[in-house]
Write an enzyme that holds these catalytic residues in place. Sequence first.
Site, PDB file in Angstrom:
ATOM      1  CE  LYS A   1      -7.737   2.082  -7.390  1.00 22.36           C
ATOM      2  NZ  LYS A   1      -6.942   0.957  -7.695  1.00 22.36           N
TER       3      LYS A   1
ATOM      4  CE1 TYR B   1      -2.362   0.829  -8.008  1.00 22.67           C
ATOM      5  CE2 TYR B   1      -1.615  -0.592  -6.299  1.00 22.67           C
ATOM      6  CZ  TYR B   1      -2.042   0.793  -6.789  1.00 22.67           C
ATOM      7  OH  TYR B   1      -2.525   1.780  -5.807  1.00 22.67           O
TER       8      TYR B   1
ATOM      9  NE  ARG C   1      -9.351 -11.403  13.922  1.00 19.54           N
ATOM     10  CZ  ARG C   1      -9.176 -12.509  14.516  1.00 19.54           C
ATOM     11  NH1 ARG C   1      -9.278 -13.810  13.771  1.00 19.54           N
ATOM     12  NH2 ARG C   1      -9.190 -12.630  15.749  1.00 19.54           N
TER      13      ARG C   1
HETATM   14  C1  LIG Z   1      -5.619   0.360  -6.986  1.00 17.53           C
HETATM   15  C2  LIG Z   1      -5.202  -0.896  -7.567  1.00 17.53           C
HETATM   16  C3  LIG Z   1      -4.765  -1.974  -6.546  1.00 17.53           C
HETATM   17  C4  LIG Z   1      -4.714  -1.535  -5.050  1.00 17.53           C
HETATM   18  O1  LIG Z   1      -5.853  -1.372  -4.454  1.00 17.53           O
HETATM   19  P1  LIG Z   1      -6.321  -0.496  -3.210  1.00 17.53           P
HETATM   20  O2  LIG Z   1      -7.679  -0.799  -3.227  1.00 17.53           O
HETATM   21  O3  LIG Z   1      -5.694   0.969  -3.636  1.00 17.53           O
HETATM   22  O4  LIG Z   1      -5.295  -0.990  -2.256  1.00 17.53           O
HETATM   23  C5  LIG Z   1      -4.400  -3.032  -7.239  1.00 17.53           C
HETATM   24  N1  LIG Z   1      -4.695  -3.177  -8.433  1.00 17.53           N
HETATM   25  C6  LIG Z   1      -4.954  -2.158  -9.358  1.00 17.53           C
HETATM   26  C7  LIG Z   1      -4.864  -2.673 -10.735  1.00 17.53           C
HETATM   27  C8  LIG Z   1      -5.257  -1.404  -8.817  1.00 17.53           C
HETATM   28  O5  LIG Z   1      -5.798  -0.105  -9.783  1.00 17.53           O
END
Ligand SMILES: *Cc1c(COP(=O)(O)O)cnc(C)c1O
Length: 389
Positions: A195, A98, A46
Amino acid sequence: MKKETIALHNGNEIDPYTGAASIPIYQASTYHQFSLEHPNQFDYARSGNPTREALENAIAKLEGGCRGFAFASGMAAISTTFLLFSHNDHLIVSKDVYGGTYRLLTQVLTRLGIEVTFVDTTDLQAVEAAIRPNTKGIYIETPSNPLLKVSNLSLLAELAKAYQLLTIVDNTFLTPYYQQPLKLGIDVVVHSATKFIGGHSDVVAGLVVVKEDEIAEKISFLQNSFGAILGVQDSWLILRGLKTLPVRMKNSSKSAKVIADWLEQHPAVQRVYYTGLESHEGHKLQAEQASGHGAVLSFDVGSEEKAKQILNRVRLPLVAVSLGAVESILSYPAMMSHASMPREVRLQYGISDGLLRLSVGLEDVEDLIADLEQALSVKSLLVTSEGRR
Ligand SMILES: *Cc1c(COP(=O)(O)O)cnc(C)c1O
């Protein structure tokens, strides 16, 4: 060195123990202590793991920060970062942040006594006016989702310094390939690596990068204390994604501009939101503070009916929540990312019933345009849906 090169040669691409050309997945939760007097660098996974550490060092290099941290999701990265704040602290947050961040702030952190004001961070005066004696930080998303509003990072960093506020930027949309907030004076960068950084719609992950040691120590302590670390298999996938980040961003962004230009002249499209278009209000600022416009654009087709027609008829893009993948993704903010927002509020924010968001992938751009053309065409309203599934 250019980012294309840094993505491949940053000191974290070769296993220091064996010379392996890919960092091994160190699938271990604990480490034998060879000497109690001289402890190993790693003691428990961890707190640290060589695979995760390679990723953390690589993202720090790409963002131009002093240290990086990997988390189980973007929300885990963002939540852990917000643990820098305490009861009675006040935060200023971009209005169109978001949805998951909005939910965390309004339904979890406020319960713990952290106060939040949502402000249009493209308006510097509005940000300054929202500062209170107990304000401790400014959290910014630029360009914002889904209208791609651009906030001025240098000026916000300057303002924050004058009031001794911590600045945090969600850099998910542009990635360090196009935007390096730390170099503009921002203190902390957070990412949903799910992403563009991961890039293949196959892993959920989050990253944090900080500019200075003092905050690095705090995030390190919080990462270990809260424990929402990224697992080793996923760390390896993100490390792999990072290597092709520049080439994916470049290719997708180039196609995004071509598609935005094409949509802008299409009679069925009322408005296109893409910072690469001169018609976008944030175009100039974006060109100054970032080296590109990214691969996400939104367009308004005027009505819910038309939007649904297109969602039903496209064959190439995934119809899905999320963005930043090798395949294009078309989403419908009114029923997806902003579904929980009351309709009047959503409309007031400019997120209309006919707004679609497209994250452009690596398909051939002419194929994408041909697909959008058939999905947009009026004639297709009369044809029964022949979607993929
Ligand atoms: C998807 C997203 C998040 C959250 O991320 P996760 O990996 O889904 O927890 C935060 N900020 C933006 C701009 C995003 O597109």
